[in-house]
Design an enzyme around this catalytic site. Structure first.
Site, mmCIF file in Angstrom:
data_model
loop_
_atom_site.group_PDB
_atom_site.id
_atom_site.type_symbol
_atom_site.label_atom_id
_atom_site.label_comp_id
_atom_site.label_asym_id
_atom_site.label_seq_id
_atom_site.Cartn_x
_atom_site.Cartn_y
_atom_site.Cartn_z
ATOM 1 N N GLU A 265 74.646 -74.269 41.461
ATOM 2 C CA GLU A 265 76.089 -74.429 41.451
ATOM 3 C C GLU A 265 76.538 -73.853 40.128
ATOM 4 O O GLU A 265 76.092 -74.281 39.070
ATOM 5 C CB GLU A 265 76.397 -75.931 41.559
ATOM 6 C CG GLU A 265 77.818 -76.238 41.935
ATOM 7 C CD GLU A 265 78.454 -77.034 40.842
ATOM 8 O OE1 GLU A 265 78.196 -78.237 40.749
ATOM 9 O OE2 GLU A 265 79.211 -76.440 40.057
ATOM 10 N N CYS A 302 83.152 -78.926 36.741
ATOM 11 C CA CYS A 302 82.994 -77.761 37.624
ATOM 12 C C CYS A 302 84.256 -77.564 38.454
ATOM 13 O O CYS A 302 84.524 -76.467 38.925
ATOM 14 C CB CYS A 302 81.847 -77.983 38.602
ATOM 15 S SG CYS A 302 80.405 -78.745 37.891
#
Lengths: 529, 529
Positions: A265, A302
């Site tokens: 990710e 994120c």
């Protein structure tokens, strides 16, 4: 508990024989003891080989054994107590309430996977009974279940010292699937990692599992991580970090003879689309909430909203004014590491230097405050500039965001289609915006793993229906999520058993269904009575 | 219907502007008309770009639209009639009964995916309702579904001109998932490919779908396939073929900036373990069935049993004797292509030249018969030789198999642990063998995608519980199957919708559940009433 700085290899505390390093107090900029030491290639190989040996026994533990183990890890993390909170706060500069919340999340995540393991539908059992009379050929008895892939390499993330590190989401889902885990701790919070690592090790012991179900390695640089992804025993990789880091690990994995899944990710700017009616009706609170979201945790999520699209006009001007004012009042936040703080400063400088970029507001400067700090930033560009310079939409990790001034909703939709892959995309809509939102939604669900309405993307719920993933470069594997129960699927593969006698079948596939899992039998999904 | 040799790009028949080629009659070795022509890079790019444009509309077709489309393809393949059977027989050298059976399989496969699309559980719907009162933070409404990845490149396979080619398993599962398909036809059966391709194109028309949902490209060499995997519009690849072909496509995909899943099914020797009691009780019929399986379709099945392990002794000797006799009686079978026939001949020569390899029997020679033919081969090695020379266990595609003479069941288990990844692994067991079969089964389920008892691996049932996949080098992605309903998962990704108003939600996620799919709601799987 005194920190030792030792690795954990197959249950044993071992002094790393590689380069030494230490942690830093992010808030004060001072070094923190003790001395940690990197694993050598030989130590890493030993951890991987032991994990491969432990795999056979661990992958065939019963659901209740495995669930009890996950619960035990959760309990032991809680039992570390305040020492864990204090060390994590020191190493990351994150505030106490955040770290306490993250501990709760980590513990709940482990318990969620324990419940999932007990519930059993993750086995995805399918049974097609034999049809001996079928013409022209009889059908054999076929039974499918999902089994664990093998040892998994997990990389600790800088920004979630508990929830995405040693016993975080990747570890919990891999252990739930039946995979041993070798963790490469993040160099920014080795003390936190050691504390949690020892809790996991003790849980392994308490549950009577093979010690090598879990190993913990330290690394002053990148060698251990690279060698881990390269090691033939490793069957999958979980990583949360930068785009460059994720791409580097993917390149290492691509060079292996045996391909393995890499779940990296990486980067996302999490675009927000503020539609006209919503902007007119509640532009001011929206501006406040936007600035709260983009500065939360010093912008080190994120899912930080790094781009906001809106159509120019009076409501837009007011939105910009309120957001600028709110941002200007934000103090310089503590950053996780000196490296992240300077990458942020450079990234903002780069953005500000691009033609057409207007600085709407900057947060307060750090002044003489110690530690690694970042000055928030709110920028503005015209939509035409963004089209000309896609780099304006690249992630700058930290408390900043770019407002994109659009001429029309149509232009906003056209821009949505040009976006790179994202973890999230957000609609701010009022009832009058629904018609315009429809084509936007069509575009956004192709771009992002999660589409939100009337919220901001920071705050990722741990649930069955969560997706924390998305098209490249948000992640390296669009088929998966790293948060929520579906994360277990990353570490499973299907196996079919044809014509096996009942006593040789794995219990979950036997006619009597002892674990009472939901099963698809002769084409019909059946729930346990 | 007159074959034209044209490509199909976005519904239109277009003459390829690249190199020309033609098919061969595998049985007579004579050329077959008409002239086909390769697509150019520009023609390929056009097919991919049109597929990307068609994706948005096609991926949001309703379940009934998509299911009707799959059924329509099936009906139109049947409607081609005898021309299809005759052309496929000529191009492949496979017998009529086999091709007719394969057509039935292809049609049933399409209908199975139509039923799956209607049934709806593939959406994997999960709904977590909002918990506005939850402390410290409320939970938002979260809803997950799986959506299509995007345009898929499908490579026709030489050995399944219908079931794994233009409208075979990869195409059917990709279309079922909502992905447009660009097929690269296999150069050995372009006429069969054109006939089926036109049936698919006509089904697209009849169903009123965007024409570019399906394109068909020809290629005299490898350029089109390579460029297809490299094209940015392509989001996944389905391939069945050789190890070298699969590895080459994987390397091309690895070099892309945006990673995409590559589902390459490559090579497998499908080991069979004949345990002592079974060998003693029914060694003779087992030997007969073994030879039937390894020579079926001239040994050109991915699941051909290329290795058989048994423990030496009187029963072993009798098994070898019966198998050798049966194999010696086998006529030289027609091979799919001249290339495959000569690769087989070279592979056998290589094997026979390895130290310790004993030729037990050869089938009949082709003599003066025309076409591409292969002489069956049955070889024997000692277990110790196999350990010393792992290349003995590499696939030789065609009608051959190697019997491995073991000293003990323990040695058999040790050898099982050393095997490369396989599509299948087979146990031949009697009740008295169960204790020995248990550790063997543990080892084999790690090695193979399907474990069988008391059957031979050729013959892959198309069913919910089938797995046609396995660890590398059997496939490039161990997480998937290319046969059975679970094949649809290869072309899906999860998307979460957070806090969306009902009217903006995709229908399958709305409260009223119009498609009556099974859904997981607040943690409990619920079936429609």
């Amino acid at each position: 508990m005194t920190l030792s700085g030792d690795l954990l290899i197959g249950g044993a505390a071992v002094r790393g024989q590689g380069l030494g390093f230490h942690a830093w107090n992010a808030t004060t900029g001072e070094p923190l003891g003790p001395e940690f030491a990197s694993a050598t290639a030989g130590q890493l190989a030993r951890a991987c080989e032991l994990a491969a040996e432990a795999f056979e026994r661990y992958s065939e533990t019963t659901s209740s054994e495995r669930a009890a183990f996950l619960d035990e890890i959760a309990d032991r993390i809680v039992a570390i107590g305040d020492e864990l909170i204090e060390r994590a706060c020191a190493e990351t500069g994150l505030p106490r309430a955040r770290i306490e919340g993250e501990r709760t999340r980590t513990v709940n995540q482990l318990k969620m996977f324990a419940d999932l393991v007990r519930e059993g539908s993750w086995h995805d059992v399918r049974i097609d009974h034999a049809l001996p009379e079928r013409r022209p050929l009889p059908r054999p008895d076929l039974r499918l279940r999902r089994v664990a892939l093998g040892p998994v390499a997990v990389f600790g993330a800088s920004n979630f010292p508990l929830a995405f590190s040693v016993a975080g989401g990747d570890t919990a889902s891999a252990l739930a699937a039946g995979c041993p885990v070798v963790v490469k701790a993040h160099g920014a919070h080795p003390g936190t990692s050691e504390l949690v690592g020892r809790a996991v090790r003790d849980a392994v012991d308490a549950c009577g599992l093979p010690p090598a179900v879990f190993s913990l390695l330290f690394d002053a640089g990148f060698e251990v991580g690279t060698a881990l992804v390269r090691h033939p025993a490793i069957q999958a990789v979980g990583f949360t970090g930068s785009r460059s880091g994720g791409l580097a690990l993917r390149a290492v994995a691509n060079a292996r003879e045996m391909p393995i899944p890499v779940y990296a990710e990486m980067s996302s700017v999490n675009p927000v689309f503020a539609l006209p009616a919503a902007l007119a009706v509640r532009g001011e609170p929206m501006a406040q909430a936007y600035v709260e979201s983009l500065t939360l945790g010093s912008g080190q999520f994120c899912t930080n909203p790094g781009l906001l699209f809106a159509v120019k006009g009076a409501a837009f001007d007011r939105f910009v004014e309120v957001a600028s004012e709110a941002l200007a009042a934000k103090p310089a936040g503590v950053m996780l590491t000196q490296g992240i703080a300077s990458a942020y400063a450079q990234g903002i400088e780069r953005l500000c230097g691009m033609p057409g970029v207007r600085v709407l507001a900057r947060g307060k400067t750090a002044g003489s405050e110690p530690g690694w700090r970042a000055q928030a930033a709110l920028l503005l560009v015209e939509a035409s500039e963004l089209i000309a310079r896609p780099a304006l939409a690249h992630e700058v990790f930290g408390p900043s965001s770019v407002i994109v001034a659009c001429d029309s909703v149509e232009q906003m939709i056209a821009l949505a289609r040009l976006l790179e892959g994202q973890l999230t995309a957000t609609l701010q809509i009022d009832a009058a915006d629904h018609a315009a939102a429809r084509p936007l939604l069509t575009a956004l669900q192709r771009v992002a793993g999660r589409v939100l309405a009337n919220a901001f993307p920071t705050g990722v719920e741990v649930a069955d229906a969560m997706v924390h993933g998305g098209p490249f470069p948000a992640t390296s594997d669009v088929r998966s999520t790293s948060v929520g129960t579906a994360a277990i699927e990353r570490f499973l593969r299907p196996v079919c058993y044809q014509g096996l006698p009942q006593d040789l079948l794995p219990p979950v596939l036997r006619d009597e269904n002892p674990s009472r899992a939901a099963r698809r039998i002769d084409g019909r999904l059946q729930l346990p009575a």
